[in-house]
Design a protein around this motif. Structure first.
Motif, PDB file in Angstrom:
ATOM      1  N   GLU A  78       0.976  -0.997  -0.011  1.00 29.34           N
ATOM      2  CA  GLU A  78      -0.042  -0.077  -0.039  1.00 29.34           C
ATOM      3  C   GLU A  78       0.738   1.145   0.098  1.00 29.34           C
ATOM      4  O   GLU A  78       1.803   1.323   0.882  1.00 29.34           O
ATOM      5  CB  GLU A  78      -0.968   0.110   1.218  1.00 29.34           C
ATOM      6  N   VAL A  79       0.871   1.944  -1.070  1.00 31.88           N
ATOM      7  CA  VAL A  79       1.733   3.295  -1.117  1.00 31.88           C
ATOM      8  C   VAL A  79       0.652   4.406  -0.512  1.00 31.88           C
ATOM      9  O   VAL A  79      -0.395   4.693  -1.407  1.00 31.88           O
ATOM     10  CB  VAL A  79       1.947   3.474  -2.524  1.00 31.88           C
ATOM     11  N   GLN A  80       0.925   5.363   0.257  1.00 28.68           N
ATOM     12  CA  GLN A  80       0.274   6.321   0.619  1.00 28.68           C
ATOM     13  C   GLN A  80       0.776   7.676  -0.054  1.00 28.68           C
ATOM     14  O   GLN A  80       1.858   7.805   0.526  1.00 28.68           O
ATOM     15  CB  GLN A  80       0.198   6.394   2.304  1.00 28.68           C
ATOM     16  N   PRO A  81       0.148   7.976  -0.724  1.00 27.35           N
ATOM     17  CA  PRO A  81       0.695   9.381  -1.153  1.00 27.35           C
ATOM     18  C   PRO A  81       0.532  10.555  -0.060  1.00 27.35           C
ATOM     19  O   PRO A  81      -0.037  10.368   1.112  1.00 27.35           O
ATOM     20  CB  PRO A  81      -0.613   9.887  -1.937  1.00 27.35           C
ATOM     21  N   GLU A  82       1.500  11.649   0.003  1.00 26.11           N
ATOM     22  CA  GLU A  82       1.643  12.518   0.734  1.00 26.11           C
ATOM     23  C   GLU A  82       0.533  13.479   1.086  1.00 26.11           C
ATOM     24  O   GLU A  82      -0.132  13.941  -0.112  1.00 26.11           O
ATOM     25  CB  GLU A  82       2.739  13.269   0.361  1.00 26.11           C
ATOM     26  N   PRO A  83      -0.091  13.314   2.356  1.00 27.89           N
ATOM     27  CA  PRO A  83      -1.364  14.249   2.237  1.00 27.89           C
ATOM     28  C   PRO A  83      -1.163  15.660   2.367  1.00 27.89           C
ATOM     29  O   PRO A  83      -0.320  16.264   2.876  1.00 27.89           O
ATOM     30  CB  PRO A  83      -1.923  13.683   3.576  1.00 27.89           C
ATOM     31  N   LEU A 151      -5.437  11.070  -5.077  1.00 22.43           N
ATOM     32  CA  LEU A 151      -4.914  10.433  -3.815  1.00 22.43           C
ATOM     33  C   LEU A 151      -5.229   9.117  -3.908  1.00 22.43           C
ATOM     34  O   LEU A 151      -4.801   8.328  -3.311  1.00 22.43           O
ATOM     35  CB  LEU A 151      -6.275  10.796  -2.809  1.00 22.43           C
ATOM     36  N   ALA A 152      -5.286   8.722  -5.006  1.00 33.14           N
ATOM     37  CA  ALA A 152      -5.214   7.064  -5.510  1.00 33.14           C
ATOM     38  C   ALA A 152      -4.120   6.676  -6.435  1.00 33.14           C
ATOM     39  O   ALA A 152      -4.088   7.547  -7.389  1.00 33.14           O
ATOM     40  CB  ALA A 152      -6.687   6.468  -5.944  1.00 33.14           C
ATOM     41  N   LYS A 153      -3.803   5.537  -6.460  1.00 36.91           N
ATOM     42  CA  LYS A 153      -2.593   5.301  -7.454  1.00 36.91           C
ATOM     43  C   LYS A 153      -3.348   4.307  -8.361  1.00 36.91           C
ATOM     44  O   LYS A 153      -4.191   3.484  -8.294  1.00 36.91           O
ATOM     45  CB  LYS A 153      -1.599   4.523  -6.737  1.00 36.91           C
ATOM     46  N   ASN A 154      -2.926   4.410  -9.729  1.00 31.32           N
ATOM     47  CA  ASN A 154      -3.325   3.635 -10.761  1.00 31.32           C
ATOM     48  C   ASN A 154      -3.261   2.095 -10.286  1.00 31.32           C
ATOM     49  O   ASN A 154      -2.220   1.540  -9.831  1.00 31.32           O
ATOM     50  CB  ASN A 154      -2.469   4.023 -11.992  1.00 31.32           C
ATOM     51  N   GLY A 155      -4.180   1.335 -10.479  1.00 30.50           N
ATOM     52  CA  GLY A 155      -4.508  -0.148 -10.084  1.00 30.50           C
ATOM     53  C   GLY A 155      -4.659  -0.425  -8.629  1.00 30.50           C
ATOM     54  O   GLY A 155      -4.911  -1.397  -8.368  1.00 30.50           O
ATOM     55  N   GLN A 156      -4.959   0.743  -7.989  1.00 27.57           N
ATOM     56  CA  GLN A 156      -5.359   0.706  -6.618  1.00 27.57           C
ATOM     57  C   GLN A 156      -6.621   0.167  -6.209  1.00 27.57           C
ATOM     58  O   GLN A 156      -7.542   0.533  -6.908  1.00 27.57           O
ATOM     59  CB  GLN A 156      -4.628   1.584  -5.598  1.00 27.57           C
ATOM     60  N   LEU A 164     -10.719  10.027  -3.886  1.00 27.95           N
ATOM     61  CA  LEU A 164      -9.979   9.877  -4.820  1.00 27.95           C
ATOM     62  C   LEU A 164      -9.133  11.067  -5.422  1.00 27.95           C
ATOM     63  O   LEU A 164      -7.952  11.007  -5.749  1.00 27.95           O
ATOM     64  CB  LEU A 164     -10.685   9.309  -6.233  1.00 27.95           C
ATOM     65  N   PHE A 165      -9.748  12.174  -5.285  1.00 28.47           N
ATOM     66  CA  PHE A 165      -9.045  13.547  -5.708  1.00 28.47           C
ATOM     67  C   PHE A 165      -9.504  14.764  -4.994  1.00 28.47           C
ATOM     68  O   PHE A 165     -10.625  14.603  -4.299  1.00 28.47           O
ATOM     69  CB  PHE A 165      -9.640  13.941  -7.137  1.00 28.47           C
ATOM     70  N   LEU A 166      -8.489  15.747  -4.711  1.00 31.03           N
ATOM     71  CA  LEU A 166      -9.238  16.844  -4.036  1.00 31.03           C
ATOM     72  C   LEU A 166      -9.144  17.932  -5.169  1.00 31.03           C
ATOM     73  O   LEU A 166      -8.214  18.033  -5.813  1.00 31.03           O
ATOM     74  CB  LEU A 166      -8.035  17.228  -2.912  1.00 31.03           C
ATOM     75  N   VAL A 167     -10.154  18.574  -5.108  1.00 28.77           N
ATOM     76  CA  VAL A 167     -10.357  19.842  -6.079  1.00 28.77           C
ATOM     77  C   VAL A 167     -10.632  20.938  -5.616  1.00 28.77           C
ATOM     78  O   VAL A 167     -11.573  20.981  -4.422  1.00 28.77           O
ATOM     79  CB  VAL A 167     -11.517  19.255  -6.985  1.00 28.77           C
ATOM     80  N   LYS A 168     -10.102  21.995  -5.821  1.00 28.34           N
ATOM     81  CA  LYS A 168     -10.013  23.699  -5.542  1.00 28.34           C
ATOM     82  C   LYS A 168     -11.355  24.008  -6.387  1.00 28.34           C
ATOM     83  O   LYS A 168     -11.096  24.221  -7.598  1.00 28.34           O
ATOM     84  CB  LYS A 168      -8.898  24.139  -5.629  1.00 28.34           C
TER      85      LYS A 168
END
Length: 170
Positions: A78-83, A151-156, A164-168
């Protein structure tokens, strides 16, 4: 064979009870659950001519969500992206997964991703695909704005409601 929802209910009931082992046989199918202090183990075997036997471990969690997470024996990294910092996310919109499935950032492996950090999106922009049971579901942004973080990795594997995404927003 029992439906997935029925099996989840059984797992929940066994998890909440004081019994340590549960066996259910019906029309050649057999489900055996054995509870230890740290985990619940479920083994399902089908009719002999089907030759299918799959051991599965259910994660031990709080009683309310116990059946929702199932972990297979083969562990995945599990790869956690930097929050993004909490104070920065308060005004951001989260695009969440509408179902359990596999996250794909592009329509096929040899094409570009739908969106990346900095991409502008509109209400009907497709941002990713979530595959569930061989059905590929296009997920739309449903908001006008700019992608701040993926926020999600391809194939996760993703869960229902998982961001999945943060949108401004614009």
């Amino acid at each position: 064979m029992l439906k997935v929802q029925e099996i989840r209910e059984l797992i929940k009931l066994v998890d909440q009870s004081s019994i340590d082992e549960f066996v259910f046989e019906h029309e050649g199918s057999k489900i055996k659950m054995k509870k230890n202090a740290a985990e619940t183990v479920m083994v399902a075997s089908a009719v002999p001519h089907a030759a299918i036997s799959a051991p599965v471990q259910a994660q031990h969690q709080a009683p309310v969500s116990a059946p929702s997470a199932v972990k297979h024996e083969a562990k995945q990294e599990e790869v956690q992206p930097e929050p993004v910092k909490e104070t920065e996310t308060s005004n951001l919109h989260k695009i969440t997964s509408p179902m359990v499935g596999t996250f794909y950032a592009s329509p096929s492996p040899d094409t570009d991703v739908y969106v990346k950090t900095g991409s502008k999106v509109s209400n009907d922009s497709i941002v990713c695909i979530v595959e569930a049971m061989k059905l590929f579901n296009e997920i739309e942004a449903e908001i006008n704005g700019e992608i701040v973080e993926v926020l999600a990795k391809n194939g996760q594997l993703v869960e229902y409601g998982q961001p999945l995404f943060l949108v401004k927003p614009e």
